[in-house]
Design a protein around this motif. Structure first.
Motif: not given
Length: 482
Positions: A216-237
């Motif tokens: 529930g905390q906005l730690g480093a790993r959570t920030l890293e996941a939220l900041n993955v670009s939308v293009n990289d998310r599309i690439a993963a899909i």
């Protein structure tokens, strides 16, 4: 003295052999043998390709519109305007699209060796010819995509992320970003977020979707996941949709599936998931391969024949005395070298059970005495094999149909002997690499791409589409990552 290695001839025959050179005063005339060349049978000519009837104007119009749906199927990142195709060019495009949807956009010649889950070859010509002649092109096209809900939900998710991309993507977050911006950012991916919901609960739900510890905390790993670009998310899909296209169109109803990226094993019975457990899969430098096989037996109290690569890299440098003190045995090989064996026992790296299935990578499922990793959210740490959180329970499920073995796995373990138990029937096993999977409403869960296969595969999809698909345009974002 008896010499079994000598061949004994009858005495007269030996005498004849010895006397023959003396009796021959003149050599016999040389005889030139007549050699009849073998008859070479010509290979049968391949059958001519199935002829495809000419498409009617209405069929041509429908087909050209359908070819524009490649983006929606994850076959390319963006489409381009192109002139309507006709005749042979249109037929070629339809055949290519059918192959891409049926067995994957990327040719198997361009696979990595560890992508050993290979689609079966399919010739789309006969089905296309039949569809044209019966005026059933739409039904033909609908049957080309994988029949799995996992593919269809990713297709819905892809549309959502492309819409986010087309609206400009999402902002980069920091530890000091305001709660309202964090909430709005997460709501782009999670439609269940409400304005008044507790922010910690919103973040926890996002962390679960990313496979992170839900603090529930906005730690480093959570920030890293939220900041993955939308293009990289599309690439993963796109990459995961392609892997679905590699899957067979029917699966054994009873099977074991391992998600390598998530390090989770799931047991299916009657095509329904009935149990799951945490696993430890290969580290980024010791990748677990994608493959399918069948578990045929279980070794109880297995010794560990240490692979030479591990022995040279990790064990031999410790020195012989240290290895012997730690319980290893150093054994001479017939070639004059040495190999290392860890005897069966409670401290063996394979634990008490090993599940064997044929594959060219010498990987298997096994128990482990090291239990600490199972409580971690980072479980990619093995040499390529899959360590199991609950191996005894899995073994019991596999032998339950045999009355002589049902409920006896722990008893066999307690006997302390190394023995192989054949399963009453083989169990299909699939080692898969799922880094994106979606719910029915298109909400996508992601896992990290520890092996870097998503970006590589997405780039290969894009490159293949740009080469052969008349409706594809290269994406600078993805094409630059190959």
């Amino acid at each position: 003295m008896n010499r079994p290695d000598l061949i004994r001839f009858p005495l007269l025959a030996v005498a004849g052999l010895l006397a023959a050179p003396l009796a021959a005063q003149t050599p016999p005339p040389a005889v030139t043998p007549t050699i009849t060349p073998p008859t070479v049978q010509p290979l049968p000519a391949p059958p001519p390709p199935v002829p495809i009837p000419a498409l009617s104007p209405a069929q041509e119009s429908w087909a050209n519109e359908w070819l524009k749906t490649g983006v929606a199927q994850g076959l390319m990142a963006r489409s381009k305007a192109s002139a309507a195709l006709k005749g042979d060019a249109l037929v070629s495009a339809l055949l290519d699209r059918a192959k891409a949807l049926g067995t994957g956009r990327v040719d198997t010649a361009d696979f990595l060796e560890v992508w050993a889950l290979r689609p079966a070859a399919v010739d789309p010509r006969p089905a296309l010819a039949k569809a044209v002649s019966e005026d059933r092109l739409q039904q033909w096209a609908n049957g080309l995509t994988p029949p799995w809900s996992g593919y269809d939900t990713l297709r819905k998710g892809l549309a959502k992320y492309e819409a986010i991309r087309d609206k400009g993507g999402w902002p980069t977050l920091t530890a000091g970003t305001s709660p309202d911006v964090v909430r709005a950012r997460i709501a782009l991916e999670d439609p269940t977020v409400t304005q008044n919901e507790n922010l910690a609960a919103v973040i926890q739900r996002a962390q679960r979707r990313y496979g992170l510890e839900p603090t529930g905390q906005l730690g480093a790993r959570t920030l890293e996941a939220l900041n993955v670009s939308v293009n990289d998310r599309i690439a993963a899909i796109m990459a995961n949709m392609e892997r679905w296209r590699w899957m067979p169109r029917s699966l054994p109803v009873n099977r074991v599936q391992v998600n390598i990226a998530a390090a989770v094993l799931t047991v299916f019975e009657g095509d329904q998931p009935v149990s799951s457990m945490r696993a430890v899969t290969g580290s980024p430098t010791n990748q677990t391969p994608m493959l399918s096989s069948s578990i045929h037996s279980i070794v109880v109290n297995p010794p560990w024949n240490v692979p030479m690569s591990i022995a040279k890299r990790e064990l031999f440098p410790k020195g012989r005395a240290t290895l012997i003190k730690q319980g290893y045995k150093i054994i001479k090989t017939p070639e004059g070298g040495e190999r290392i064996v860890q005897p069966a026992g409670p401290g063996s790296a394979l634990g008490r059970l090993k599940f064997d299935f044929n594959n060219p990578f010498a990987v298997y499922l096994h128990d482990t005495p090291s239990r600490g990793k199972f409580s971690s959210y980072d479980r990619l740490a093995s040499h390529g094999c899959i360590r199991l959180e609950k191996p005894v329970a899995l073994a019991e499920q596999m032998v339950a149909a045999d009355p002589n073995l049902n409920g006896q796995i722990q008893t066999l373990i307690d006997e302390g002997k190394t023995q192989r138990v054949s399963l009453p029937s083989q169990v299909a096993v699939y080692l898969l690499y799922w880094t994106a999977f979606a719910s029915n409403n298109g909400t996508v869960s992601f896992r990290a791409d520890p092996y870097g296969w998503d970006k590589l595969l997405a780039a290969k999809i894009e490159a293949s589409s740009s080469r052969v698909d008349p409706t594809a345009a290269p994406s600078p974002t993805l094409a630059s990552k190959d």
